[in-house]
Design an enzyme around this catalytic site. Structure first.
Site, PDB file in Angstrom:
ATOM      1  N   GLY A   1     -10.230  -3.781   2.516  1.00 60.28           N
ATOM      2  CA  GLY A   1      -9.238  -3.667   3.572  1.00 60.28           C
ATOM      3  C   GLY A   1      -9.374  -2.384   4.358  1.00 60.28           C
ATOM      4  O   GLY A   1     -10.409  -1.717   4.352  1.00 60.28           O
TER       5      GLY A   1
ATOM      6  N   THR B   1       0.813  -1.210   0.000  1.00 57.25           N
ATOM      7  CA  THR B   1       0.000   0.000   0.000  1.00 57.25           C
ATOM      8  C   THR B   1       0.854   1.271   0.000  1.00 57.25           C
ATOM      9  O   THR B   1       1.964   1.263   0.510  1.00 57.25           O
ATOM     10  CB  THR B   1      -0.873  -0.032   1.271  1.00 57.25           C
ATOM     11  OG1 THR B   1      -1.717  -1.176   1.201  1.00 57.25           O
ATOM     12  CG2 THR B   1      -1.703   1.219   1.427  1.00 57.25           C
TER      13      THR B   1
ATOM     14  N   THR C   1      -0.497   1.108   6.970  1.00 57.08           N
ATOM     15  CA  THR C   1      -0.182   0.053   6.011  1.00 57.08           C
ATOM     16  C   THR C   1       0.167  -1.221   6.761  1.00 57.08           C
ATOM     17  O   THR C   1       0.674  -1.160   7.875  1.00 57.08           O
ATOM     18  CB  THR C   1       0.997   0.473   5.105  1.00 57.08           C
ATOM     19  OG1 THR C   1       1.356  -0.627   4.261  1.00 57.08           O
ATOM     20  CG2 THR C   1       2.226   0.873   5.929  1.00 57.08           C
TER      21      THR C   1
ATOM     22  N   ARG D   1     -13.364  -8.394  -1.132  1.00 55.63           N
ATOM     23  CA  ARG D   1     -12.721  -8.081   0.146  1.00 55.63           C
ATOM     24  C   ARG D   1     -12.368  -6.600   0.184  1.00 55.63           C
ATOM     25  O   ARG D   1     -11.851  -6.040  -0.766  1.00 55.63           O
ATOM     26  CB  ARG D   1     -11.453  -8.924   0.327  1.00 55.63           C
ATOM     27  CG  ARG D   1     -10.700  -8.669   1.642  1.00 55.63           C
ATOM     28  CD  ARG D   1      -9.546  -7.709   1.458  1.00 55.63           C
ATOM     29  NE  ARG D   1      -8.766  -7.525   2.710  1.00 55.63           N
ATOM     30  CZ  ARG D   1      -7.754  -6.673   2.838  1.00 55.63           C
ATOM     31  NH1 ARG D   1      -7.373  -5.939   1.806  1.00 55.63           N
ATOM     32  NH2 ARG D   1      -7.110  -6.567   3.989  1.00 55.63           N
TER      33      ARG D   1
END
Length: 326
Positions: free
Chosen positions: A226, A196, A246, A224
């Site tokens: 995050g 990320t 992250t 999904r």
């Protein structure tokens, strides 16, 4: 007037055997994007404009996991997500499940500025992108050969690539005790997983902002979501600070990690670095993650509990750092 400060990251949890060439490529990209942000701040750009500018640049380079070079789902597709937050007024915007948008962070900015909502996802986000006329790309733009190979390895290992714990188990070979091959969540550690990206800024007026963008996890289930697009988890900004996280998204979500930094500053009276250290130590449980942060006082801080974090930071008084390891 306060001094400006900026920090950016390219992910936490780094293979210690990552080839030197890849390390240097990552550091050069971080330095280039950091200097881009510094130039904008010196030209009196606002914090919110600078975080968008820097994350856009990170999204266009396949070294990290956002935009071009995004991680692939179990179906070999991309589902990108991003968020942005402006400290003054705590305005925010976020997107998930984006498949064609070249710069998801800018779509998140448009959600914040041009819609009555804070978060759009999947077909709704794509329709909004079309209405806003943002730059879009075919699937081939986002998918790299490296990530196709990575997905193949992940499928062979029946694994999702995100876990940065490094086991120290030993095994016996021909009667001799040896160190076991180091793995990340079942995958050989020689395999490098991009991560990320994010940026946090406080400008010369003391305004804080934060932005985060990601392709998610390699071999993740479709659908999904995050921590990166979740305000308070992966991204947060208020009048006190700006934070971008992250690492293991599920752990960051459970900890509401980004908001927690602001909360302990506000309610415990901790300074920025002390707040970062506290939440990394006390709020992640067994999770592995890192974060970058700035405060309205012109401070910059970072912390992580894994094997390194791609990062860069600078302040108006001349401090500048680009690094990976502790």
């Amino acid at each position: 007037m306060v001094g400006w400060a900026i920090a950016l990251h390219g992910g936490a949890g780094v293979d210690p055997n990552l080839p030197t060439e890849r390390q240097e490529q990552a550091k050069q990209l971080l330095a280039r994007c950091l200097n881009l942000g510094i130039s904008a701040l010196r030209s009196s750009a606002s914090a919110i404009d600078v975080v968008e500018l820097v994350v856009r640049e990170l999204e266009t380079d396949p070294i990290f996991n956002s935009g071009c070079g995004s991680a692939l789902t179990e179906n070999g597709t991309v589902e990108m997500e991003a968020s942005i937050m402006d400290g003054p007024g705590r305005r925010c915007g976020a997107v998930s499940g984006v498949t064609t948008v070249k710069n998801p962070v800018s779509l998140a900015r448009l959600v914040m500025d041009k819609s009555p909502h804070s978060y759009l996802a999947f077909t709704g986000a794509e329709k909004f992108a079309q209405q806003m006329g943002v730059e879009r790309e075919d699937n081939d733009y986002f998918i790299t050969d490296d990530n196709i190979g990575m997905l193949k390895l992940a499928k062979e290992a029946n694994s999702i690539v995100f876990d940065y714990r490094i086991p120290t188990n030993r095994y016996e070979s021909c009667g001799v005790e040896m160190e076991s091959p180091i793995k990340m969540n079942g995958l050989p550690i020689e395999v490098y997983a991009p991560e990320t990206v994010g940026c946090v800024v406080v400008d010369g007026e003391g305004r804080c902002a934060a932005a985060t963008s990601t392709g998610g996890l390699m071999n993740k289930r479709t659908g999904r979501i995050g921590d990166s697009p979740l305000i308070g988890a992966g991204t947060y900004a208020c009048d006190l600070c700006g934070v971008s996280c992250t690492g293991e998204g599920e752990a960051i979500i459970r900890a509401t990690l980004a908001r927690e930094v602001a909360a302990v500053m506000e309610y415990k009276g901790l300074a920025l670095q002390a707040a970062v250290d506290f939440v990394i130590k006390e709020r992640l449980d067994d999770g592995k993650a890192g974060l970058i942060a700035v405060s309205k006082k012109g401070e910059v801080a970072y912390g992580f509990n894994c094997v390194g974090m791609f990062r860069g930071c600078a302040t108006e008084d001349g401090f500048m750092e680009v690094g990976i390891w502790e």
